[in-house]
Enzyme design. Structure first.
Site, mmCIF file in Angstrom:
data_model
loop_
_atom_site.group_PDB
_atom_site.id
_atom_site.type_symbol
_atom_site.label_atom_id
_atom_site.label_comp_id
_atom_site.label_asym_id
_atom_site.label_seq_id
_atom_site.Cartn_x
_atom_site.Cartn_y
_atom_site.Cartn_z
ATOM 1 N N LYS A 10 -2.624 18.965 72.425
ATOM 2 C CA LYS A 10 -1.990 17.865 73.169
ATOM 3 C C LYS A 10 -0.853 18.309 74.097
ATOM 4 O O LYS A 10 0.020 17.519 74.456
ATOM 5 C CB LYS A 10 -1.466 16.740 72.247
ATOM 6 C CG LYS A 10 -2.399 16.284 71.156
ATOM 7 C CD LYS A 10 -3.837 16.173 71.586
ATOM 8 C CE LYS A 10 -4.118 15.022 72.520
ATOM 9 N NZ LYS A 10 -5.550 15.058 72.937
ATOM 10 N N HIS A 63 -6.404 27.417 70.709
ATOM 11 C CA HIS A 63 -5.252 26.762 70.079
ATOM 12 C C HIS A 63 -4.658 27.666 69.012
ATOM 13 O O HIS A 63 -3.794 27.233 68.252
ATOM 14 C CB HIS A 63 -5.693 25.464 69.378
ATOM 15 C CG HIS A 63 -5.969 24.310 70.283
ATOM 16 N ND1 HIS A 63 -5.194 24.016 71.375
ATOM 17 C CD2 HIS A 63 -6.925 23.333 70.233
ATOM 18 C CE1 HIS A 63 -5.673 22.924 71.964
ATOM 19 N NE2 HIS A 63 -6.722 22.499 71.299
ATOM 20 N N SER A 97 1.146 11.869 71.469
ATOM 21 C CA SER A 97 -0.202 12.060 72.010
ATOM 22 C C SER A 97 -1.184 12.380 70.868
ATOM 23 O O SER A 97 -2.297 11.846 70.812
ATOM 24 C CB SER A 97 -0.175 13.196 73.045
ATOM 25 O OG SER A 97 -1.438 13.383 73.616
HETATM 26 P P1 A3P Z 1 -1.243 11.727 76.650
HETATM 27 O O1 A3P Z 1 -1.944 11.428 75.365
HETATM 28 O O2 A3P Z 1 0.260 11.724 76.486
HETATM 29 O O3 A3P Z 1 -1.691 10.877 77.791
HETATM 30 P P2 A3P Z 1 -4.725 18.261 75.546
HETATM 31 O O4 A3P Z 1 -5.642 18.450 76.682
HETATM 32 O O5 A3P Z 1 -3.910 19.470 75.201
HETATM 33 O O6 A3P Z 1 -5.421 17.669 74.374
HETATM 34 O O7 A3P Z 1 -3.600 17.220 75.990
HETATM 35 C C1 A3P Z 1 -3.941 15.900 76.293
HETATM 36 C C2 A3P Z 1 -2.739 15.262 76.956
HETATM 37 O O8 A3P Z 1 -2.617 15.794 78.295
HETATM 38 C C3 A3P Z 1 -2.919 13.743 77.107
HETATM 39 O O9 A3P Z 1 -1.588 13.215 77.042
HETATM 40 C C4 A3P Z 1 -3.515 13.660 78.508
HETATM 41 O O10 A3P Z 1 -3.400 12.396 79.098
HETATM 42 C C5 A3P Z 1 -2.657 14.721 79.225
HETATM 43 N N1 A3P Z 1 -3.264 15.180 80.492
HETATM 44 C C6 A3P Z 1 -4.468 15.753 80.697
HETATM 45 N N2 A3P Z 1 -4.669 15.973 82.009
HETATM 46 C C7 A3P Z 1 -3.558 15.534 82.651
HETATM 47 C C8 A3P Z 1 -3.161 15.475 84.029
HETATM 48 N N3 A3P Z 1 -3.938 15.888 85.025
HETATM 49 N N4 A3P Z 1 -1.939 14.947 84.313
HETATM 50 C C9 A3P Z 1 -1.129 14.518 83.329
HETATM 51 N N5 A3P Z 1 -1.452 14.544 82.005
HETATM 52 C C10 A3P Z 1 -2.652 15.043 81.675
#
Ligand code: A3P
Length: 293
Positions: A47, A102, A132
């Site tokens: 996340k 990860h 998140s």
């Molecule tokens: P939120 O749940 O706060 O919206 P991961 O890919 O490590 O699992 O992380 C997911 C988080 O990154 C989510 O956060 C997602 O919305 C955010 N995310 C992914 N792509 C993004 C982008 N282009 N801009 C901003 N946030 C992004």
């Protein structure tokens, strides 16, 4: 190997989701996986911007062309080495291989430490990571579904969530800063200045993109574009695994969302532990570009 629940098992004391990992896949990643000198690894605690970095790397290595990012799911084009599916996806990669992980440092492939491979380690404000992750655990049907944020927060602070303690993960990778080829990137910097971050990442990777290609990388890696891209937004995941009715994987994409979730008392509890853990990371605070908790 100990099973903590139907959803997780412990490997070296760290909880891994059974759905995507087993002891063999983790043993393989650590002991057998052969890192190549021109590999590029994107490493995150969950996340923290994993999917975003997968998209950025795909686009950078496609010189801004969106054909690949629009036609192949992110988990296939920048696969996780520690997952069972690595056996299927990694052999198909062409050089330079773009790979996600990860894993905390101690479980990362041993062959990395004698290679010239590059790593981008992306970090995010742990309060936002916690929020998140809380929402993510509700969305996916293969993880324990946290009913109560307060209980989840305690688990997060104790490291009793997937991939263990955020503090240990970050500390393990920050410790490599003078030893390996690593770029530290924060989610908040990506949000504040995506173009500047892309240029910095390209410089680190030795990728020379012209202005138009950089513009295209940026345009195709915004939250809105990625949310509309079915190869990135996880809408391809069957509803047996992800309850798409409950929300989206690309949920809010902002920084500071913790303020909408934490009570004042929860924030103080978090800060106390954060300050305590930060003492062990003395001198590295300048790398944390989010608001001071
Ligand atoms: P939120 O749940 O706060 O919206 P991961 O890919 O490590 O699992 O992380 C997911 C988080 O990154 C989510 O956060 C997602 O919305 C955010 N995310 C992914 N792509 C993004 C982008 N282009 N801009 C901003 N946030 C992004």
């Amino acid at each position: 190997m100990a099973k903590t629940s139907d959803q997780y098992f412990l490997y070296d004391g760290i909880p891994f989701p059974c759905i995507a990992h087993n002891e063999e896949s983790l043993d393989f990643a650590r002991n057998m996986f052969q890192v190549c000198d021109d590999d590029v690894y994107s490493i995150t605690y969950p996340k923290s911007g994993t999917t975003w970095m997968q998209e950025l790397l795909t686009l950078i290595y496609s010189n801004g062309d969106q054909t690949l990012s629009r036609s192949v799911p992110n988990w296939e084009r920048v696969p996780w080495i520690e997952q069972v599916s690595a056996q299927m996806y990694v052999p198909k990669l062409t050089s330079p291989r773009l790979i996600t992980s990860h894993l905390p440092l101690q479980l990362f492939p041993k062959s990395f430490f004698t290679s010239k491979a590059k790593v981008i380690y992306t970090m995010r404000n742990p309060k936002d990571v916690c929020v998140s992750l809380y929402h993510y655990c509700q969305l996916v049907l293969f993880l324990e579904n946290p009913q109560d944020f307060d209980v989840f927060l305690s688990s997060f602070l104790e490291g009793d969530v997937l991939l263990g303690s955020w503090f240990d993960h970050v500390q393990s990778w920050l410790g490599t800063k003078d030893q390996v080829n690593i770029l530290f990137q924060t989610y908040e910097e990506l949000l504040q200045d995506l173009r500047g971050s892309v240029v910095r990442i390209c410089n680190f990777l030795g990728k020379e993109l012209d202005e138009a290609a950089i513009d295209s990388v940026v345009e195709n890696a915004t939250f809105k574009t990625m949310k509309d891209n079915k190869m990135t937004n996880y809408s391809l995941v069957p509803s047996d695994f992800m309850d798409h009715e409950k929300g989206s994987f690309l949920r809010k994409g902002i920084s500071g969302d913790w303020k909408n979730q934490f009570t004042e008392a929860q924030s103080e509890r978090f800060d106390q532990i954060y300050q305590e853990k930060m003492k062990e990371m003395k001198g590295l605070e300048s790398m944390f570009t989010w608001d001071k908790p």
